[in-house]
Design an enzyme around this catalytic site. Sequence first.
Site, PDB file in Angstrom:
ATOM      1  N   ASP A  30      19.226  -5.761  70.109  1.00  0.00           N
ATOM      2  CA  ASP A  30      19.546  -4.498  70.443  1.00  0.00           C
ATOM      3  C   ASP A  30      21.036  -3.966  70.653  1.00  0.00           C
ATOM      4  O   ASP A  30      21.205  -2.692  70.578  1.00  0.00           O
ATOM      5  CB  ASP A  30      18.674  -4.340  72.072  1.00  0.00           C
ATOM      6  CG  ASP A  30      19.193  -5.321  73.049  1.00  0.00           C
ATOM      7  OD1 ASP A  30      19.805  -6.271  72.427  1.00  0.00           O
ATOM      8  OD2 ASP A  30      18.904  -5.238  73.906  1.00  0.00           O
ATOM      9  N   HIS A  31      21.832  -5.167  70.978  1.00  0.00           N
ATOM     10  CA  HIS A  31      23.167  -4.664  71.135  1.00  0.00           C
ATOM     11  C   HIS A  31      24.059  -6.077  71.082  1.00  0.00           C
ATOM     12  O   HIS A  31      23.581  -7.080  70.947  1.00  0.00           O
ATOM     13  CB  HIS A  31      23.228  -4.055  72.492  1.00  0.00           C
ATOM     14  CG  HIS A  31      22.985  -4.656  73.623  1.00  0.00           C
ATOM     15  ND1 HIS A  31      23.285  -5.906  74.186  1.00  0.00           N
ATOM     16  CD2 HIS A  31      21.601  -4.767  74.477  1.00  0.00           C
ATOM     17  CE1 HIS A  31      22.694  -6.335  75.044  1.00  0.00           C
ATOM     18  NE2 HIS A  31      21.628  -5.508  75.436  1.00  0.00           N
ATOM     19  N   ASP A  72      21.669 -12.950  75.533  1.00  0.00           N
ATOM     20  CA  ASP A  72      22.279 -11.695  76.510  1.00  0.00           C
ATOM     21  C   ASP A  72      22.294 -12.388  77.677  1.00  0.00           C
ATOM     22  O   ASP A  72      23.243 -12.094  78.526  1.00  0.00           O
ATOM     23  CB  ASP A  72      21.045 -10.757  76.413  1.00  0.00           C
ATOM     24  CG  ASP A  72      21.469  -9.384  77.442  1.00  0.00           C
ATOM     25  OD1 ASP A  72      22.263  -8.668  77.239  1.00  0.00           O
ATOM     26  OD2 ASP A  72      21.153  -9.719  78.755  1.00  0.00           O
ATOM     27  N   THR A  89      19.883  -2.407  76.818  1.00  0.00           N
ATOM     28  CA  THR A  89      18.520  -3.065  76.472  1.00  0.00           C
ATOM     29  C   THR A  89      17.384  -1.946  76.238  1.00  0.00           C
ATOM     30  O   THR A  89      16.778  -1.755  74.930  1.00  0.00           O
ATOM     31  CB  THR A  89      18.073  -4.050  77.236  1.00  0.00           C
ATOM     32  OG1 THR A  89      19.081  -5.063  77.343  1.00  0.00           O
ATOM     33  CG2 THR A  89      16.901  -4.789  76.828  1.00  0.00           C
ATOM     34  N   TYR A  96       5.829  -8.417  81.148  1.00  0.00           N
ATOM     35  CA  TYR A  96       6.925  -8.967  81.279  1.00  0.00           C
ATOM     36  C   TYR A  96       6.934 -10.155  82.447  1.00  0.00           C
ATOM     37  O   TYR A  96       6.614  -9.725  83.536  1.00  0.00           O
ATOM     38  CB  TYR A  96       8.107  -7.984  81.425  1.00  0.00           C
ATOM     39  CG  TYR A  96       9.424  -8.688  81.237  1.00  0.00           C
ATOM     40  CD1 TYR A  96       9.881  -9.282  79.968  1.00  0.00           C
ATOM     41  CD2 TYR A  96      10.173  -8.950  82.584  1.00  0.00           C
ATOM     42  CE1 TYR A  96      11.008  -9.766  79.947  1.00  0.00           C
ATOM     43  CE2 TYR A  96      11.401  -9.738  82.433  1.00  0.00           C
ATOM     44  CZ  TYR A  96      11.764 -10.343  81.134  1.00  0.00           C
ATOM     45  OH  TYR A  96      12.864 -10.912  81.122  1.00  0.00           O
ATOM     46  N   HIS A 135      26.334 -12.241  79.472  1.00  0.00           N
ATOM     47  CA  HIS A 135      26.479 -11.855  80.827  1.00  0.00           C
ATOM     48  C   HIS A 135      27.338 -12.914  81.987  1.00  0.00           C
ATOM     49  O   HIS A 135      28.071 -12.516  82.216  1.00  0.00           O
ATOM     50  CB  HIS A 135      25.225 -11.105  81.372  1.00  0.00           C
ATOM     51  CG  HIS A 135      24.819  -9.932  80.840  1.00  0.00           C
ATOM     52  ND1 HIS A 135      25.674  -8.639  81.053  1.00  0.00           N
ATOM     53  CD2 HIS A 135      23.713  -9.417  80.433  1.00  0.00           C
ATOM     54  CE1 HIS A 135      25.099  -7.709  80.615  1.00  0.00           C
ATOM     55  NE2 HIS A 135      23.958  -8.105  80.140  1.00  0.00           N
ATOM     56  N   HIS A 163      27.853  -4.988  78.246  1.00  0.00           N
ATOM     57  CA  HIS A 163      27.440  -4.113  76.963  1.00  0.00           C
ATOM     58  C   HIS A 163      27.263  -2.736  77.513  1.00  0.00           C
ATOM     59  O   HIS A 163      27.263  -2.536  78.813  1.00  0.00           O
ATOM     60  CB  HIS A 163      26.516  -4.427  75.959  1.00  0.00           C
ATOM     61  CG  HIS A 163      25.122  -4.983  76.862  1.00  0.00           C
ATOM     62  ND1 HIS A 163      24.178  -3.991  76.984  1.00  0.00           N
ATOM     63  CD2 HIS A 163      24.887  -6.049  77.587  1.00  0.00           C
ATOM     64  CE1 HIS A 163      23.278  -4.467  77.506  1.00  0.00           C
ATOM     65  NE2 HIS A 163      23.675  -5.825  77.966  1.00  0.00           N
ATOM     66  N   ASP A 209      17.769 -10.661  72.393  1.00  0.00           N
ATOM     67  CA  ASP A 209      18.452  -9.657  73.323  1.00  0.00           C
ATOM     68  C   ASP A 209      19.947 -10.026  73.203  1.00  0.00           C
ATOM     69  O   ASP A 209      20.242 -11.136  73.602  1.00  0.00           O
ATOM     70  CB  ASP A 209      18.146  -9.672  74.781  1.00  0.00           C
ATOM     71  CG  ASP A 209      18.471  -8.378  75.523  1.00  0.00           C
ATOM     72  OD1 ASP A 209      19.537  -7.825  75.041  1.00  0.00           O
ATOM     73  OD2 ASP A 209      17.887  -7.926  76.463  1.00  0.00           O
TER      74      ASP A 209
END
Length: 496
Positions: free
Chosen positions: A275-276, A227, A107, A190, A231, A375, A71
């Site tokens: 994903d990004h 990710d 995401t 998860y 952040h 993002h 991620d």
Amino acid sequence: MLLRIFLASLVSVAATNGQQEPGTPTTNGLPSPSSSSSSSSSSSSSSSSSSPSPSPSPSSSPPPLLLVSFDGFRADYLQRYHMPNLELLYRGGVLVEELTNVFTTKTFPNHYSLVTGLYAESHGMMASKMYDAETNKTFSLMDDKDPFWWNEAEPLWVRALDSNYSTAAAMWPGSDVAIRNRTATHFLPYNSSVTFAERLGNISAWLKGSEQDGGVIFAALYWEEPDRSGHMFGPDNTTAMAKALKEVDDNVGLLVSELRRAGLWGHINVVVTSDHGMTQCSAQRLIRLDDCLDPHNYTLVDLAPVTALIPTQDPEKVFSLLDKCHPHMTAYQKKALPERLHYRNNRRVQPIILIADEGWLIIQQGDKLPTLGNHGYDNTLPSMHAFLAASGPGFRQGYRTAGMKSVDVYPLMCHLLGVPPAPNNGSLAQARCILSGEGCVDVALVAGVVVGVLLLLTAVTCLFGLMKPRRARGPVPFQRLQLEEEDDDDDEPLLG
């Protein structure tokens, strides 16, 4: 004549290269949901669903496919940081330097696009927070198990079940939801506290299978970094990001080692992607909605670089105030969202959408910076792009290409598995270039060659024209033009 044959050949090759696979529409409308023929599967925290379909015999099965997402892995991290394990993987396979993802660059929308081949407006997973006016339902990352939000599309781990394959998913967004009443054959609900090694251990066992249960043909594996660090610290914090990316690279090394231990490496296709991306934010780049209009004028649905809201007062007046709110924020009415975003044709898109410029954040009030990195911005921005690396018998070796679209990953995976793709927005035209044994032509290169040949031929023709000897031409004796009898009246004097 030879030039015509040459140009016709180039055009023919380029046209063939640009053809899409049958049944992969590029229209932006929502594909019609297909009904599932399988019985319902449990969406509990169990690691497997009900009654898995029997796997085909090994001789008839394609090589298994493992899809791994790290991620928030921004494309240019590959150039900015040393990642020996990942580099070793793609040097023996392929590297797509920039993967253009879908809007919004969040995401859930992008992970669902990877496994469905659909834009957000087509698969319905629009954002991290959503509201459906018809049902009065709300969606958030903390409450994402309702199949209602996922049923507009069918992920590959469900689609492959119809080909009599077993599938698996470890914490991929939506993997523990009974989508159209089915889950993957095996899945992990998860849990962020589960380590990468533990997730990988389950995936490896499911891929390998047992004497009683054949191995899965498709598996998806998700990991939260880089990710989380992006952040927290921002992508410009090289110390923090170097540490996070070393962990990611170590996990890639662990992935290859585990597949070798299980006897799968070299017999499995592995796709590593994201994903990004991520961009740096600042307390000096905040856009406050309360500076533009009273909060009683709207209901907030999502607040981020892309903000969604519902006017509670005169919609035109609310939009007018927001349209003039800030030079680094663009306000759109739903009907006016740019077509290139593929984002307006879904009822879950709110009446007004606000999009911040890169690095700017939309908040309601105050001076608190939510995160140092974020993002969700326009998906044309390089900082939002991901990457793709792949290795295995289905891929070329030592091949690099500049770019591809994330919606093209789904038809690529279906092709590798021999699974008929559901209607999608992707195409194999560009993805074919990374496949083993597949020929492809760089259309830009072909166009360049054509232009170059034409310029060369023009120059040669002009040169020969200048060099050609000219014969001396003497005076031409006067000869009276003989006119036909019927034209004799032209010689009559003009009448006054």
